[in-house]
Design a protein around this motif. Structure first.
Motif, PDB file in Angstrom:
ATOM      1  N   SER A 188      35.877  51.940  26.276  1.00 42.19           N
ATOM      2  CA  SER A 188      35.084  52.462  27.390  1.00 42.19           C
ATOM      3  C   SER A 188      35.241  51.674  28.682  1.00 42.19           C
ATOM      4  O   SER A 188      34.484  51.892  29.640  1.00 42.19           O
ATOM      5  N   VAL A 189      36.211  50.754  28.736  1.00 38.09           N
ATOM      6  CA  VAL A 189      36.453  50.043  30.001  1.00 38.09           C
ATOM      7  C   VAL A 189      36.768  51.070  31.091  1.00 38.09           C
ATOM      8  O   VAL A 189      37.504  52.035  30.856  1.00 38.09           O
ATOM      9  N   ASP A 190      36.217  50.877  32.254  1.00 37.68           N
ATOM     10  CA  ASP A 190      36.371  51.837  33.351  1.00 37.68           C
ATOM     11  C   ASP A 190      37.853  52.020  33.717  1.00 37.68           C
ATOM     12  O   ASP A 190      38.526  51.065  34.119  1.00 37.68           O
ATOM     13  N   ALA A 191      38.342  53.257  33.583  1.00 41.77           N
ATOM     14  CA  ALA A 191      39.743  53.543  33.899  1.00 41.77           C
ATOM     15  C   ALA A 191      40.063  53.281  35.363  1.00 41.77           C
ATOM     16  O   ALA A 191      41.222  53.050  35.724  1.00 41.77           O
ATOM     17  N   ALA A 192      39.045  53.299  36.212  1.00 45.60           N
ATOM     18  CA  ALA A 192      39.251  53.040  37.638  1.00 45.60           C
ATOM     19  C   ALA A 192      39.669  51.592  37.890  1.00 45.60           C
ATOM     20  O   ALA A 192      40.153  51.274  38.981  1.00 45.60           O
ATOM     21  N   LEU A 193      39.520  50.722  36.888  1.00 45.64           N
ATOM     22  CA  LEU A 193      39.922  49.326  37.027  1.00 45.64           C
ATOM     23  C   LEU A 193      41.394  49.120  36.697  1.00 45.64           C
ATOM     24  O   LEU A 193      41.894  47.991  36.742  1.00 45.64           O
ATOM     25  N   SER A 194      42.096  50.198  36.366  1.00 41.28           N
ATOM     26  CA  SER A 194      43.535  50.100  36.113  1.00 41.28           C
ATOM     27  C   SER A 194      44.270  49.966  37.437  1.00 41.28           C
ATOM     28  O   SER A 194      43.932  50.626  38.432  1.00 41.28           O
ATOM     29  N   SER A 195      45.295  49.120  37.444  1.00 36.49           N
ATOM     30  CA  SER A 195      46.046  48.882  38.679  1.00 36.49           C
ATOM     31  C   SER A 195      47.249  49.812  38.831  1.00 36.49           C
ATOM     32  O   SER A 195      47.690  50.075  39.952  1.00 36.49           O
ATOM     33  N   ASP A 196      47.785  50.292  37.720  1.00 30.40           N
ATOM     34  CA  ASP A 196      48.992  51.116  37.786  1.00 30.40           C
ATOM     35  C   ASP A 196      49.040  52.226  36.747  1.00 30.40           C
ATOM     36  O   ASP A 196      50.089  52.813  36.518  1.00 30.40           O
ATOM     37  N   GLY A 197      47.913  52.509  36.107  1.00 29.20           N
ATOM     38  CA  GLY A 197      47.886  53.544  35.086  1.00 29.20           C
ATOM     39  C   GLY A 197      48.030  52.996  33.682  1.00 29.20           C
ATOM     40  O   GLY A 197      47.806  53.718  32.704  1.00 29.20           O
ATOM     41  N   VAL A 198      48.394  51.723  33.553  1.00 31.04           N
ATOM     42  CA  VAL A 198      48.515  51.073  32.241  1.00 31.04           C
ATOM     43  C   VAL A 198      47.835  49.705  32.263  1.00 31.04           C
ATOM     44  O   VAL A 198      47.005  49.401  31.412  1.00 31.04           O
ATOM     45  N   HIS A 199      48.187  48.890  33.253  1.00 32.72           N
ATOM     46  CA  HIS A 199      47.638  47.543  33.372  1.00 32.72           C
ATOM     47  C   HIS A 199      46.354  47.569  34.200  1.00 32.72           C
ATOM     48  O   HIS A 199      45.985  48.615  34.749  1.00 32.72           O
ATOM     49  N   PHE A 200      45.710  46.398  34.291  1.00 32.13           N
ATOM     50  CA  PHE A 200      44.401  46.359  34.934  1.00 32.13           C
ATOM     51  C   PHE A 200      44.327  45.324  36.052  1.00 32.13           C
ATOM     52  O   PHE A 200      45.178  44.437  36.161  1.00 32.13           O
ATOM     53  N   THR A 201      43.315  45.489  36.866  1.00 34.18           N
ATOM     54  CA  THR A 201      43.059  44.564  37.956  1.00 34.18           C
ATOM     55  C   THR A 201      42.382  43.308  37.406  1.00 34.18           C
ATOM     56  O   THR A 201      42.029  43.232  36.223  1.00 34.18           O
ATOM     57  N   ALA A 202      42.174  42.332  38.280  1.00 33.20           N
ATOM     58  CA  ALA A 202      41.470  41.120  37.875  1.00 33.20           C
ATOM     59  C   ALA A 202      40.078  41.462  37.344  1.00 33.20           C
ATOM     60  O   ALA A 202      39.622  40.887  36.344  1.00 33.20           O
ATOM     61  N   GLU A 203      39.417  42.419  37.977  1.00 26.95           N
ATOM     62  CA  GLU A 203      38.085  42.831  37.522  1.00 26.95           C
ATOM     63  C   GLU A 203      38.169  43.477  36.136  1.00 26.95           C
ATOM     64  O   GLU A 203      37.294  43.271  35.285  1.00 26.95           O
ATOM     65  N   GLY A 204      39.237  44.236  35.902  1.00 27.92           N
ATOM     66  CA  GLY A 204      39.415  44.872  34.603  1.00 27.92           C
ATOM     67  C   GLY A 204      39.624  43.850  33.501  1.00 27.92           C
ATOM     68  O   GLY A 204      39.008  43.926  32.426  1.00 27.92           O
ATOM     69  N   TYR A 205      40.487  42.862  33.747  1.00 32.68           N
ATOM     70  CA  TYR A 205      40.733  41.836  32.738  1.00 32.68           C
ATOM     71  C   TYR A 205      39.503  40.951  32.524  1.00 32.68           C
ATOM     72  O   TYR A 205      39.270  40.452  31.418  1.00 32.68           O
ATOM     73  N   ALA A 206      38.711  40.776  33.576  1.00 29.90           N
ATOM     74  CA  ALA A 206      37.459  40.040  33.421  1.00 29.90           C
ATOM     75  C   ALA A 206      36.514  40.786  32.481  1.00 29.90           C
ATOM     76  O   ALA A 206      35.779  40.168  31.700  1.00 29.90           O
ATOM     77  N   GLU A 207      36.563  42.111  32.533  1.00 30.62           N
ATOM     78  CA  GLU A 207      35.741  42.918  31.629  1.00 30.62           C
ATOM     79  C   GLU A 207      36.238  42.785  30.189  1.00 30.62           C
ATOM     80  O   GLU A 207      35.448  42.707  29.248  1.00 30.62           O
ATOM     81  N   PHE A 208      37.571  42.739  29.986  1.00 33.18           N
ATOM     82  CA  PHE A 208      38.119  42.478  28.652  1.00 33.18           C
ATOM     83  C   PHE A 208      37.537  41.179  28.120  1.00 33.18           C
ATOM     84  O   PHE A 208      37.097  41.106  26.958  1.00 33.18           O
ATOM     85  N   ALA A 209      37.590  40.130  28.950  1.00 36.20           N
ATOM     86  CA  ALA A 209      37.128  38.800  28.533  1.00 36.20           C
ATOM     87  C   ALA A 209      35.632  38.804  28.214  1.00 36.20           C
ATOM     88  O   ALA A 209      35.193  38.191  27.237  1.00 36.20           O
ATOM     89  N   ARG A 210      34.869  39.496  29.029  1.00 36.65           N
ATOM     90  CA  ARG A 210      33.416  39.549  28.801  1.00 36.65           C
ATOM     91  C   ARG A 210      33.107  40.163  27.448  1.00 36.65           C
ATOM     92  O   ARG A 210      32.269  39.675  26.701  1.00 36.65           O
ATOM     93  N   ARG A 211      33.822  41.245  27.120  1.00 34.33           N
ATOM     94  CA  ARG A 211      33.578  41.911  25.837  1.00 34.33           C
ATOM     95  C   ARG A 211      34.046  41.062  24.671  1.00 34.33           C
ATOM     96  O   ARG A 211      33.431  41.074  23.594  1.00 34.33           O
ATOM     97  N   ALA A 212      35.129  40.328  24.851  1.00 35.33           N
ATOM     98  CA  ALA A 212      35.600  39.411  23.803  1.00 35.33           C
ATOM     99  C   ALA A 212      34.600  38.274  23.613  1.00 35.33           C
ATOM    100  O   ALA A 212      34.326  37.838  22.484  1.00 35.33           O
ATOM    101  N   PHE A 213      34.041  37.791  24.705  1.00 31.74           N
ATOM    102  CA  PHE A 213      33.094  36.688  24.657  1.00 31.74           C
ATOM    103  C   PHE A 213      31.812  37.084  23.932  1.00 31.74           C
ATOM    104  O   PHE A 213      31.219  36.280  23.202  1.00 31.74           O
ATOM    105  N   GLU A 214      31.390  38.320  24.124  1.00 29.40           N
ATOM    106  CA  GLU A 214      30.139  38.776  23.517  1.00 29.40           C
ATOM    107  C   GLU A 214      30.258  38.912  22.011  1.00 29.40           C
ATOM    108  O   GLU A 214      29.314  38.842  21.272  1.00 29.40           O
TER     109      GLU A 214
END
Length: 214
Positions: A188-214
Motif C-alpha cells: 500500500s505504499v503510495d504509488a505517487a512516491l515512485s520516481s520512474d514507475g518502478v523505483h522510488f523517491t527518498a520519501e518513498g524509501y523512507a516509507e519502506f524503512a518506517r514499515r520495516a522498523f515497525e
C-alpha cells in the motif's frame, strides 16, 4: 540434476559454516537487507531504505549495523545464488539478528516465470536465511506498486503478495505465528512516491524503512 542440486546445497552449507567460524563473538548486531534495486536504492545516490532504517534504529537506541546487499537488476534466482555468500559475509561482521528480503519485481518486469515460480524462489531464500548462523529473524517484504507497468504486472504482484502474507500466517489450529518470520507489507505504499514507475523517491524509501522498523 540431482547431483548438481546436492553439490549446490553442500556448498551453501559449507559457506554458511565458514561464516559461523568467522563470526565475531562480541561484534555488533547485524541487519542484512537482501534485494534488487528497490533495496540498493537510486543509482548513483545515497537514497535507499537500509540507510534510513539504520538511522531509525540508532535514533531509537539500538546498536545495529545495517548492511545493504541490494543488487540492481537481480531476479529471485540471482538473489538465491548470491545469498550464501551474503549471509556468510554478514555473519563475519557480527551477530546476524535480522534479514529483510525484498525481491520479485525484476521477475515480473522480465516475465521470468509464473507468480508461483517467483514465490517458490522467494520461499527458498527465506528458508536459507532462517537457517543462517545465529538463526536471524526474517522480514518477508511484499512488493510495492509498479505504477509505470501494465495490468498484468500488477495482477502478478498482488498474487505474489498474497502468497507472501500466507507464508507469515500460522497454520490452522496453531496458537502462534510462524517463529522468527514477520511481514513487512509494502503493497500500500503510495504509488505517487515512485520516481520512474518502478523505483522510488527518498520519501518513498523512507516509507519502506518506517514499515520495516515497525
Amino acid at each position: 540434476a540431482a547431483t548438481t542440486a546436492g553439490t549446490a546445497e553442500a556448498a551453501a552449507q559449507s559457506t554458511l559454516a565458514m561464516g559461523a567460524e568467522n563470526a565475531t563473538k562480541a561484534g555488533p548486531e547485524v541487519v542484512l537487507c537482501v534485494g534488487d534495486s528497490l533495496t540498493s536504492g537510486t543509482y548513483g545516490s545515497e537514497v535507499d531504505y537500509p540507510r534510513v532504517l539504520e538511522r531509525l534504529l540508532r535514533d531509537a537506541g539500538y546498536d545495529f549495523v545495517v548492511r545493504n546487499a541490494g543488487n540492481w537488476g537481480a531476479t529471485t534466482s540471482k538473489l538465491l545464488e548470491r545469498s550464501q555468500r551474503l549471509l556468510s559475509e554478514a555473519c563475519s561482521q557480527g551477530r546476524l539478528a535480522y534479514v529483510f528480503v525484498l525481491g520479485g519485481t525484476n521477475d515480473i518486469l522480465r516475465r521470468t516465470g509464473t507468480a508461483a515460480q517467483i514465490v517458490g524462489q522467494l520461499q527458498q531464500l527465506h528458508d536459507r536465511c532462517s537457517r543462517a548462523t545465529h538463526s536471524p529473524r526474517v522480514g518477508i517484504m511484499t512488493l510495492p506498486p509498479i505504477p509505470g507497468g501494465y495490468t498484468l504486472w500488477d495482477t502478478m504482484r498482488l498474487c505474489i503478495n498474497r502468497s507472501l502474507r500466507q507464508a507469515c500466517t500460522a497454520p490452522t489450529g496453531a496458537s502462534s505465528p510462524l517463529p522468527r518470520r514477520f511481514l513487512v507489507d509494502l503493497e500500500s505504499v503510495d504509488a505517487a512516491l515512485s520516481s520512474d514507475g518502478v523505483h522510488f523517491t527518498a520519501e518513498g524509501y523512507a516509507e519502506f524503512a518506517r514499515r520495516a522498523f515497525e
